[in-house]
Design a protein around this motif. Structure first.
Motif, PDB file in Angstrom:
ATOM      1  N   CYS A  15       0.861  -1.177   0.000  1.00  0.00           N
ATOM      2  CA  CYS A  15       0.000   0.000   0.000  1.00  0.00           C
ATOM      3  C   CYS A  15       0.904   1.236   0.000  1.00  0.00           C
ATOM      4  O   CYS A  15       0.779   2.094  -0.865  1.00  0.00           O
TER       5      CYS A  15
ATOM      6  N   ARG B 126       3.448  -1.064  -7.524  1.00  0.00           N
ATOM      7  CA  ARG B 126       2.648  -0.016  -6.903  1.00  0.00           C
ATOM      8  C   ARG B 126       3.252   0.342  -5.552  1.00  0.00           C
ATOM      9  O   ARG B 126       3.957  -0.478  -4.935  1.00  0.00           O
TER      10      ARG B 126
ATOM     11  N   LYS C  89      -0.124   9.450   0.930  1.00  0.00           N
ATOM     12  CA  LYS C  89      -1.230   8.553   1.249  1.00  0.00           C
ATOM     13  C   LYS C  89      -2.479   9.299   1.710  1.00  0.00           C
ATOM     14  O   LYS C  89      -2.416  10.099   2.645  1.00  0.00           O
TER      15      LYS C  89
ATOM     16  N   HIS D 176      -8.496  -3.199  -2.142  1.00  0.00           N
ATOM     17  CA  HIS D 176      -9.364  -2.191  -1.539  1.00  0.00           C
ATOM     18  C   HIS D 176     -10.832  -2.598  -1.698  1.00  0.00           C
ATOM     19  O   HIS D 176     -11.678  -2.202  -0.901  1.00  0.00           O
TER      20      HIS D 176
ATOM     21  N   GLU E 255      -2.384  -5.497  -3.505  1.00  0.00           N
ATOM     22  CA  GLU E 255      -1.429  -5.113  -2.459  1.00  0.00           C
ATOM     23  C   GLU E 255      -0.740  -6.366  -1.910  1.00  0.00           C
ATOM     24  O   GLU E 255      -1.390  -7.359  -1.564  1.00  0.00           O
TER      25      GLU E 255
ATOM     26  N   ASP F 106      -2.829  -0.691   5.431  1.00  0.00           N
ATOM     27  CA  ASP F 106      -3.532  -1.757   4.702  1.00  0.00           C
ATOM     28  C   ASP F 106      -2.905  -3.149   4.796  1.00  0.00           C
ATOM     29  O   ASP F 106      -3.030  -3.971   3.871  1.00  0.00           O
TER      30      ASP F 106
ATOM     31  N   GLN G 257      -5.245  -6.305   4.280  1.00  0.00           N
ATOM     32  CA  GLN G 257      -5.695  -6.705   2.944  1.00  0.00           C
ATOM     33  C   GLN G 257      -4.518  -7.045   2.025  1.00  0.00           C
ATOM     34  O   GLN G 257      -4.715  -7.291   0.836  1.00  0.00           O
TER      35      GLN G 257
HETATM   36 MN    MN Z   1      -3.973   0.785   0.239  1.00  0.00          MN
END
Ligand code: MN
Ligand code: PEP
Length: 348
Positions: free
Chosen positions: A102, A126, A131, A272, A298, A309, A312
């Motif tokens: 993330c 990524r 953020k 997400h 992610e 994050d 996830q």
């Molecule tokens: Mn994220």
């Protein structure tokens, strides 16, 4: 309106049509497809007798674009848009995977994750440096230093880089380091930001807002495109519904709907979209099966310690498995998802 030129229309005929449309004060956008040129004429002009244009030499037909988004519409550009960045093509037969943490947290972290995702077949790294956090007390990202670390890790592992720019003042710095600029869900209707992104010449990954309709998302793409930047990638990342079990509700149906209405590539972000690690793979597989042109996933090697994050983020081994599964699904629907790549020789 859209002016579809004949397949054998000459350059002079095309230029003549453009000149006539400009005389009528239209904003003109030309799109050259595989077999013919299409000219989009955007403007408020009502009452123009389109026959005046239809009779010009080289014109095949004149169509009105009835959708409120014009340049993003499939009527304007019947072929899929394929965005090429180096050797990567987004929007073609290949399902392109963007993966990484993330947030960029440290040199070691981003390098380690870049190595893992590259080996598994991801093409784009990524990592957020600016953020958008719900709480002002949460980690806000490393800023420009994060972008530099992202770029270096991407280069070391043969990847492209995508990162988010949260406001107009950050566009230049993100564009300096990243190959694709991300517009986050919370910014999908930041029209000042979208207009500025229309002026740059780098692809933009536009995330659907969490309460945005499909049409509103396409209108946001239109903001960017109306500035002359046609390289927009749409991203379905889950929307807010009454359901509380998952963080968002991953709207898989948006993928074929976007693809019907628009020629732009559509990717899916089930990280997400669900917010729960063990729900990411099933929804990623579903997105590929539904025809997504790419995935954003992610991944973190120590998600329990992630600064954002973690809940996830997939473990690298889960990501490898997901890539294999998605490869099989892609093949079943006539697409490709290339997997593990040869490890680059040390120092190369
Ligand atoms: Mn994220
Ligand atoms: C992200 O990609 O880390 C992010 C913040 O995404 P979204 O804008 O979709 O919430």
């Amino acid at each position: 309106m859209v002016v579809v030129m004949k397949e054998d229309a000459t350059r002079e005929q095309i230029q003549n049509v453009i000149a006539r449309l400009m005389e009528e004060n239209f904003d003109v956008h030309q799109s050259t497809g595989v077999s013919r040129t299409i000219i989009g004429a955007i403007g408020e002009k009502r009452g123009l007798d389109t026959r005046k244009i239809a009779i010009l030499d080289g014109v095949h037909e004149v169509l009105r674009i009835t959708e409120p988004y014009k340049l993003a519409s499939r009527t304007f550009h019947p072929d899929n848009t394929v965005i090429r960045i180096g050797e990567v093509a987004i929007g073609g037969d290949e399902v392109v995977v963007m993966a990484g943490p993330c947030s960029v947290e440290s040199e070691e972290q981003i390098d380690r994750i870049a190595a893992e995702v590259s080996r598994a077949g991801a093409k784009i790294l990524r990592g957020g440096a600016f953020k958008p956090r719900t709480s002002p007390y949460s980690f806000q990202g490393l800023g420009e230093e994060g972008l530099r670390l992202l770029r270096e890790a991407a280069d070391r592992h043969g990847l492209l880089a995508v990162s988010e720019g949260m406001d107009r003042s950050k566009i230049d710095v993100v564009a300096e380091y990243a190959d694709i600029l991300q517009v986050g869900a919370r910014n999908m209707q930041n029209y000042d930001l979208l207009r500025e992104l229309g002026k740059i010449r780098k692809p933009v990954l536009l995330k659907r807002g969490m309460s945005a309709t499909i049409e509103e998302t396409l209108m946001s793409a239109e903001y960017i495109m109306s500035g002359g930047n046609y390289e927009v990638i749409l991203c379905e990342r889950g929307i807010r519904t009454f359901e509380q079990y998952t963080r968002n509700t991953m709207d898989i149906s948006a993928i074929p709907v976007f693809q019907k209405l628009s020629h732009l590539p559509v990717i899916a972000d089930p990280s997400h979209g669900t917010g729960i690690r063990d729900k990411v793979a099933p929804l990623a597989r579903a997105a590929v099966a539904a025809g997504a042109n790419g995935l954003m996933i992610e991944v973190h090697h120590e998600p329990e310690c992630a600064l954002s994050d973690g809940a996830q983020s997939l473990y690298p081994e889960q990501f490898v498995r997901l890539m294999q599964e998605c490869g099989i699904i892609a093949e079943a629907i006539g697409k490709r998802l290339p997997q593990s790549r040869p490890v680059a020789a040390a120092g190369s």
